[in-house]
Scaffold this motif. Structure first.
Motif: not given
Lengths: 206, 311, 121, 438
Positions: B197-218
């Protein structure tokens, strides 16, 4: 609050624990089975990611078994290193595969018959070796504190055997250099040109 | 502070409870800061974790076509468990869940586990954004992990032990942070990095559409969000015995000091990561190898020289 | 208390078990609270377009030269942790030895940097 | 059992709706509507969703034209539920729309009926075979990719349903890893909307906020949004929109004035002294924000080389594929071709916040930028690509009918012909370049 916590924990602590040597035997056996099963499954799955992390799971089980054998440091460091190495290896396995790494039926086995023979032979040799070698018996009981084994490991590395480190460091350096030479498709000269000033080619130093 | 006592397994529940509350606190502080930045009432923002929990509990789970469901579940579950595995070796005053003789190495192993979890979370859904997030995280891991490892060893060298309780006990009067500030800072960078999260979050920043979170719900999303908040807390909690003197402090009992220090460091990390823009792994890579790593090594050298001179 | 250390691992085992139970519990609770207990399957999100192909593929990680340096360097941690315990007792020679070792590795890092291994090729 | 859980589910619903996440989709011409929706969302404590899986509601801003239908339906099918959707063509429709969303999301019974009625698996998923799992192709390799290794590429369209992305823009990229190998620009049209010069400053602040948000500078982004909402432009705040607005004109007759805040515009005269004072204050705030962005060394460090060329993924045309055709044209649109523009994003961002800068003909600038983009993005990673696109402030609603026709989505999904063109261009430039610098 603190007092209650104290009392409770002392009550719980004073309950006698079962004989742990038996438990340890059970744990080592169970973890061994897990390691073998996950290791075998590596060859059954159709996804490079699954194969890689099954292998990692197998190593983790081995690490846990080593911990159960009272070698805390070696066990945990096996887990640490193998997770790390498998994470990186997974990237390469996925990248360098000859076909889709996840969604096609695949075989992790090459020249199956010979591989099987080689694996079987080495297993037999190792097992026979283990059974036949006249292992030295240790004069004293193993240290009760597993930290002590870690200490002896450090002592062995650092004390009289400077050799280990002195041999390992050039090897590591050679690994780095060789690895980068092989992996780096566009080295310095290619990026910066023959005079290394970045003038003869566009791109330059950044 | 005396010896560390190992408590029985059922106390895991208490640890989980504390960790869960702290994770809620992280999200609440995050929400409050975000609300304040947008000139909205901070109290509304502070409700964010509860609102989000309710929302995600109500939201339906969702998977993707031809997803690797097994690996996805491993990642989601792992996110929830990893922070617990970290705090298990952190002494709360004089009690600890697992008094492992190599607690520091254990912590290290769990923080490497985070690599695996993030990559699997990226791989599992069979989706381009997730995949990219997972890979970018590994790229960043190449930069932060080694400095973090060396930062972890500095206090251990000073204490001459890898047992977390010993490290905490080794800094009577003078917390290690005072004379190994570089190691502490490098460690904090590592915590920011593995908390995804935060500055070192290449896995999930807005710029890659929240990356690893993009397909998670619920509930899947809920567990991952809780897990990454928990990772920040666990990282802060581990810094307490390592750098901040453990439970030592005036007036308050040891366990309370540990909680207070953890809370303060966690809050500081939350504030810091809000103030910094995202750092792309390709930038961070050079920084990690050419600044953080030599700095951590230099710090380690200083510490070991001090230790040798002192002994 | 000879086996206190082993029960330390028992504590971690308890954490694992509780974690697994907790995760399972969360999924169970979610079945009751969600608007529908069963999950949906959807096409992965691609800005509103139908995916032209599966995303799982031979994904090109352009940072792979770094991994080589990293893996070579991190093997060093194997020695580092045991070293930590003996620095104080062994003394100067341990420090010298380890930092010569690290220095050699850092040379490798410097060289790799000059070759551009850390700049995203 | 289910009955006894009802009260709990109601409570959850009440709490959940307070933090509703909205996936915003903006069609060209829907800018004012989107801004109004965002403002109303902030007042309710709602949040923008980052992906459909994260979203409770789908809100379409503006009036989508041809080609949007399927895109929106597909997106709608990807919302996990509880879900609700609304269309907002004009700012005046915002309060009602959001009220409707809240009511629909709050109604547990409606949501359960909707959830029960949905297919568990999309109807177009087929059993498939080894080469086509689920009826979908496997990613294909490209032989001539970097380092002589065969690696797969993914076709990843960016937009139109993408937060912090220009309205209606579709960038059809081919990615090798996270690096763009090829790109093609399309635009999905919206309904014609009048361009209001008074919006210009607000729009630039909006674009700046998007860049800052993408860059992870949340506080600065929030500040930019606040300034955007505070810009004293009568139209964005008023609820009625002139229905007889003329169709968009991008020629000089209706050019947005970059100096709107400090200079005199028609709105200035209409409002008199109070408005002018407010405007001055607002201009001061923008200048202050620009100062903060300019002074932030961390941000500069983070953005620098946002666009650094990784040697281009096509090994044939190496890193010089880019020094694109006509440097002058590129500089006009804010891209420095020669250097591969390390600081492009930051420079563009500062330009957006510079109220004295003038953009005489945004239509032409944007058309030129769209033309230059595909080539420009080759070898750039997808993250930098998004930052760059956001920083270019591509107002697709300034494109005229001819432009839209040229940029209309093509039927075929493949990009073979364009790729051939691209690689040809690339080698040409390679040679060209060799002469220039050799």
């Amino acid at each position: 609050m603190s007092l209650a916590f104290n009392e409770l924990s002392s009550v719980v602590l004073e309950t006698p624990l079962p004989d742990l040597s038996v438990l340890r035997g059970v744990a080592v056996t169970a973890l061994g089975v897990v390691a073998v099963v996950t290791g075998a499954l590596v060859f059954r799955v159709d996804s490079m990611a699954r194969a890689t992390y099954l292998l990692a799971a197998s190593f983790v089980a081995v690490g846990a078994a080593v911990v159960a054998l009272h070698l805390d440091y070696v066990g945990v460091v096996v887990v640490l290193m193998m997770l790390m190495e498998m994470a990186v290896m997974g990237v390469f396995m996925v990248m360098l595969m000859g076909m889709n790494p996840a969604l096609m039926p695949m075989s992790m086995v090459h020249s199956g018959r010979r591989a099987l023979a080689a694996a079987g032979t080495s297993f037999v040799v190792l097992t026979v070796g283990i059974l036949l070698v006249d292992w030295p018996t240790r004069p004293d009981a193993p240290p009760s504190d597993p930290g002590a084994t870690t200490y002896s490991l450090g002592d062995a590395l650092m004390g009289d055997h400077m050799l280990v480190m002195m041999v390992v460091s050039p090897v590591m350096l050679a690994t780095i250099v060789a690895g980068v030479v092989l992996a780096q498709a566009h080295g310095r000269y290619e990026r910066l040109g023959d005079d290394l000033r970045g003038t003869s080619r566009q791109g330059g130093r950044r | 502070m005396g010896e560390v006592v190992q408590v029985a397994a059922p106390w895991v529940l208490l640890a989980a409870l504390l960790l869960g509350m702290a994770a809620l606190g992280v999200a609440a502080l995050d929400g409050a800061l975000a609300a304040r930045a947008a000139c909205r009432p901070a109290s509304v923002g502070a409700q964010h974790p509860l609102v989000e929990t309710a929302r995600l509990l109500r939201q339906r789970r969702r998977t993707t076509v031809a997803a690797d469901t097994l690996l996805r579940h491993v990642a989601v579950g792992g996110f929830a468990v990893a922070p617990l595995l970290m705090v298990a070796v952190v002494p709360l005053g004089e009690w600890v869940l697992a008094d492992a003789s190599v607690g520091v190495v254990w912590f290290n192993a769990v923080d490497v586990l985070v690599w695996v979890l993030v990559w699997l979370a990226g791989w599992g859904p069979n989706a381009a954004w997730s995949l990219t997030g997972g890979y970018r995280f590994l790229a960043q891991a190449m930069a932060y992990e080694l400095p973090l490892m060396f930062a972890l060893t500095a206090p251990a060298v000073a204490a001459g032990s890898l047992r977390v309780g010993d490290v905490a006990g080794g800094q009577q009067g003078l917390p290690y942070v005072v004379w190994m500030p570089v190691a502490f800072l490098v460690y904090c960078v590592g915590v920011l990095a593995f908390s995804v999260r935060g500055p070192l979050s290449p896995a999930g920043g807005p710029v890659i559409s929240s990356g690893v979170l993009a397909e998670l719900s619920g509930v899947d999303r809920l567990l991952v969000l809780a897990g990454r908040a928990g990772l920040l807390v666990a990282g802060a909690a581990f810094a307490v015995p390592l750098f901040l003197g453990g439970g030592s402090g005036p007036l308050l009992p040891g366990w309370l000091w540990v909680l207070v220090k953890t809370a303060l460091l966690t809050a500081a990390l939350v504030v810091v990561r809000r103030r910094l823009p995202d750092v792309r792994p390709e930038r961070f890579l050079a920084l990690g190898w050419t600044v953080l790593l030599p700095a951590a090594l230099l710090q380690l050298l200083v510490v070991s020289v001090v230790v040798v001179v002192r002994s | 208390m000879a086996d206190a250390a082993t029960s330390g691992w028992a504590g971690l085992l308890a954490v694992l078990v509780l974690g697994a139970v907790g995760v399972a519990g969360a999924f169970a609770v979610h079945r009751l609270t969600a608007v529908a207990p069963r999950g949906l399957t959807a096409w992965p999100w691609l800005s509103g377009w139908h995916p032209p192909e599966h995303a799982l593929s031979r994904y090109h990680a352009r940072w792979y030269p770094v991994t080589v340096v990293f893996l070579a360097f991190d093997v060093e941690m194997l020695f580092m942790y045991p070293w930590v315990l003996v620095v104080a007792d062994v003394g100067v020679s341990a420090v010298v030895e380890m930092f010569v070792f690290l220095g050699v590795l850092l040379l490798g890092v410097l060289w790799a940097r000059r070759e551009g291994a850390f700049s995203w090729q | 059992m289910a009955v006894s859980l009802r009260p709990l589910q109601r409570v959850l619903a009440r709490w959940a709706v307070r933090g509703t996440t909205v996936l915003l989709v903006e069609a060209p011409g829907g800018w004012a509507a989107r801004v109004a929706v965002e403002r109303a969302m902030a007042e309710r404590g709602w949040r923008a969703a980052s992906s459909p899986a994260d979203a409770d509601a789908l809100v379409v801003c503006g009036t989508p034209g041809d080609g949007w239908g399927e895109v929106l339906e597909r997106t709608w099918a990807q919302l996990p539920g509880p879900r609700a959707r609304a269309s907002v063509a004009a700012p005046s429709e915002v309060p009602g729309a959001l009220e409707g969303l809240a009511a629909s999301l709050l109604d547990d019974d409606v949501q359960r009926v909707d959830a029960a009625a949905r297919d568990l698996v999309p109807a177009d998923v087929e059993p498939g075979d080894d080469m086509h799992p689920a009826g979908l192709e496997l990613a294909g390799g490209e032989d001539d990719l970097r380092d002589g290794l065969e690696m797969d590429v993914l076709r990843v369209p960016l937009g139109p349903v993408l937060p912090d992305w220009p309205a209606g823009l579709v960038l059809r990229t081919v990615l090798s890893g996270d690096v763009v190998v090829r790109a093609r620009v399309e635009v999905l049209p919206g309904a014609p909307q009048r361009q209001d010069p008074a919006d210009d400053v607000a729009r630039r602040l909006d674009a700046a906020a998007q860049v800052l948000r993408l860059a992870g500078a949340d506080d600065l982004a929030a500040r930019a949004v606040r300034l955007r909402d505070a810009v004293p432009a009568p139209r964005t705040s008023s609820t009625d929109r002139p229905e007889d607005a003329p169709s968009p004109r991008t020629s000089s007759t209706h050019r947005p004035q970059r100096g709107a805040l400090s200079g005199t515009s028609s709105t200035d005269r209409r409002e008199g002294g109070a408005g002018a004072a407010q405007r001055r204050r607002s201009a001061g705030d923008v200048r202050e924000l620009r100062g903060r962005v300019e002074r932030s060394r961390v941000l500069a460090w983070a953005l620098r080389e946002a666009d650094v060329v990784t040697s281009s993924p096509t090994s044939g045309a190496e890193s010089d594929a880019a020094p694109a055709s006509a440097p002058d044209d590129l500089r006009d649109v804010g891209l420095d071709a020669r250097r591969r523009t390390r600081d492009d994003v930051r420079t563009l961002l500062l330009g957006l916040l510079d109220l004295d800068a003038r953009d005489d003909d945004p239509g032409r600038r944007i058309r030129a930028a769209l033309d230059a983009l595909p080539e420009r993005l080759v070898g750039v990673d997808v993250v930098s690509a998004r930052l760059l696109v956001a920083a270019l402030d591509l107002r697709t609603d300034t494109l005229d009918a001819d432009d839209l026709a040229a940029l209309a989505p093509r039927e075929d999904d493949s990009d073979d012909d364009s790729s051939d063109d691209d690689s040809d261009d690339g080698s040409d430039q390679h040679m060209h370049h060799g002469h220039a610098h050799g």
